[in-house]
Design a protein around this motif. Structure first.
Motif, mmCIF file in Angstrom:
data_model
loop_
_atom_site.group_PDB
_atom_site.id
_atom_site.type_symbol
_atom_site.label_atom_id
_atom_site.label_comp_id
_atom_site.label_asym_id
_atom_site.label_seq_id
_atom_site.Cartn_x
_atom_site.Cartn_y
_atom_site.Cartn_z
ATOM 1 N N ARG A 33 6.543 26.969 -48.044
ATOM 2 C CA ARG A 33 6.907 28.168 -48.817
ATOM 3 C C ARG A 33 7.937 27.815 -49.887
ATOM 4 O O ARG A 33 7.871 28.304 -51.008
ATOM 5 C CB ARG A 33 7.435 29.267 -47.888
ATOM 6 C CG ARG A 33 6.295 29.965 -47.168
ATOM 7 C CD ARG A 33 6.787 31.089 -46.337
ATOM 8 N NE ARG A 33 7.173 30.511 -45.053
ATOM 9 C CZ ARG A 33 8.036 31.031 -44.220
ATOM 10 N NH1 ARG A 33 8.634 32.164 -44.506
ATOM 11 N NH2 ARG A 33 8.312 30.452 -43.084
ATOM 12 N N PHE A 34 8.883 26.958 -49.544
ATOM 13 C CA PHE A 34 9.885 26.507 -50.502
ATOM 14 C C PHE A 34 9.212 25.785 -51.671
ATOM 15 O O PHE A 34 9.537 26.017 -52.841
ATOM 16 C CB PHE A 34 10.886 25.581 -49.788
ATOM 17 C CG PHE A 34 11.904 24.976 -50.698
ATOM 18 C CD1 PHE A 34 12.985 25.720 -51.147
ATOM 19 C CD2 PHE A 34 11.782 23.655 -51.109
ATOM 20 C CE1 PHE A 34 13.933 25.159 -51.994
ATOM 21 C CE2 PHE A 34 12.721 23.088 -51.948
ATOM 22 C CZ PHE A 34 13.797 23.834 -52.389
ATOM 23 N N LEU A 35 8.237 24.929 -51.363
ATOM 24 C CA LEU A 35 7.513 24.206 -52.416
ATOM 25 C C LEU A 35 6.734 25.168 -53.317
ATOM 26 O O LEU A 35 6.705 24.997 -54.537
ATOM 27 C CB LEU A 35 6.572 23.171 -51.808
ATOM 28 C CG LEU A 35 7.250 21.959 -51.188
ATOM 29 C CD1 LEU A 35 6.234 21.096 -50.448
ATOM 30 C CD2 LEU A 35 7.986 21.150 -52.231
ATOM 31 N N MET A 36 6.105 26.191 -52.734
ATOM 32 C CA MET A 36 5.363 27.165 -53.547
ATOM 33 C C MET A 36 6.307 27.931 -54.474
ATOM 34 O O MET A 36 5.962 28.208 -55.618
ATOM 35 C CB MET A 36 4.578 28.132 -52.659
ATOM 36 C CG MET A 36 3.339 27.522 -52.032
ATOM 37 S SD MET A 36 2.189 26.810 -53.224
ATOM 38 C CE MET A 36 1.591 28.279 -54.036
ATOM 39 N N ARG A 37 7.488 28.278 -53.990
ATOM 40 C CA ARG A 37 8.466 28.947 -54.873
ATOM 41 C C ARG A 37 8.863 28.019 -56.013
ATOM 42 O O ARG A 37 9.030 28.448 -57.151
ATOM 43 C CB ARG A 37 9.676 29.419 -54.082
ATOM 44 C CG ARG A 37 9.412 30.669 -53.256
ATOM 45 C CD ARG A 37 10.690 31.296 -52.729
ATOM 46 N NE ARG A 37 11.463 30.386 -51.892
ATOM 47 C CZ ARG A 37 11.319 30.260 -50.571
ATOM 48 N NH1 ARG A 37 10.439 30.992 -49.934
ATOM 49 N NH2 ARG A 37 12.081 29.427 -49.897
ATOM 50 N N GLY A 38 9.018 26.729 -55.715
ATOM 51 C CA GLY A 38 9.334 25.753 -56.758
ATOM 52 C C GLY A 38 8.214 25.632 -57.775
ATOM 53 O O GLY A 38 8.460 25.549 -58.979
ATOM 54 N N ILE A 39 6.972 25.641 -57.307
ATOM 55 C CA ILE A 39 5.815 25.594 -58.209
ATOM 56 C C ILE A 39 5.807 26.844 -59.090
ATOM 57 O O ILE A 39 5.566 26.764 -60.296
ATOM 58 C CB ILE A 39 4.503 25.446 -57.407
ATOM 59 C CG1 ILE A 39 4.432 24.057 -56.782
ATOM 60 C CG2 ILE A 39 3.286 25.721 -58.290
ATOM 61 C CD1 ILE A 39 3.317 23.890 -55.772
ATOM 62 N N ALA A 40 6.080 27.993 -58.481
ATOM 63 C CA ALA A 40 6.119 29.245 -59.253
ATOM 64 C C ALA A 40 7.173 29.173 -60.354
ATOM 65 O O ALA A 40 6.915 29.559 -61.500
ATOM 66 C CB ALA A 40 6.390 30.431 -58.326
ATOM 67 N N ARG A 41 8.334 28.673 -60.027
ATOM 68 C CA ARG A 41 9.397 28.551 -61.045
ATOM 69 C C ARG A 41 8.996 27.567 -62.135
ATOM 70 O O ARG A 41 9.174 27.828 -63.325
ATOM 71 C CB ARG A 41 10.698 28.107 -60.387
ATOM 72 C CG ARG A 41 11.385 29.200 -59.646
ATOM 73 C CD ARG A 41 12.767 28.758 -59.143
ATOM 74 N NE ARG A 41 13.325 29.762 -58.278
ATOM 75 C CZ ARG A 41 13.266 29.733 -56.945
ATOM 76 N NH1 ARG A 41 12.701 28.712 -56.329
ATOM 77 N NH2 ARG A 41 13.792 30.697 -56.230
#
Length: 151
Positions: A128-136
């Motif tokens: 989930r942390f990685l997906m938030r990073g991808i979103a940013r």
């Protein structure tokens, strides 16, 4: 007594009353395409768009599909971007992990913003942390979630 299940509805069907003209990009014709047409909603099948990395043309999930799907990604992103430009889209809205990533990549350079929809996110915290990073990194403007736990 069993709980009564609410009828399935199309979010896009309610958007015109708010001044939004949705055009849905689909990976293939299917039941959703028929529901969209019956509701009078515009949709376009984006040729070659994979359903997800492990599926191709509605077939069962398999790792053998991944190389072919990765190969067509630049062309699919270009087609999504062209669709957004032709429709003068303000937002490219993805629903589901794969669609979210493709919509965000297509939004870059199209003039549209990307919005992600998350239904259930049962991934481990690191993912989930990685997906938030991808979103940013991709400049996603908003993430819509169905609940606090999914958010």
């Amino acid at each position: 007594m069993a709980a009564r299940r609410a009828p399935r509805s199309l979010l896009a069907r309610h958007l015109p009353r708010f001044g939004v003209r949705p055009v849905v990009a689909r990976h293939r014709e299917g039941p959703l395409s028929r529901r969209l047409a019956a509701a009078g909603l515009a949709f376009e099948v984006v040729d070659g768009l994979p359903e997800d990395l492990t599926r191709r043309h509605g077939r069962a999930a398999t790792l053998w599909a991944v190389p072919g799907n990765v190969w067509v990604l630049p062309r699919c992103v270009s087609r999504l971007r062209n669709l957004a430009e032709r429709q003068n889209a303000a937002i490219i809205y993805g629903q589901g992990t794969w669609a979210n990533i493709l919509s965000a990549v297509a939004a870059r350079g199209s003039g549209a913003g990307a919005v992600w929809h998350v239904r259930n996110d049962h991934r481990p915290p690191l993912q989930r942390f990685l997906m938030r990073g991808i979103a940013r990194a991709l400049g996603v403007r908003a993430i819509v979630a169905v609940s606090r736990s999914a958010a």
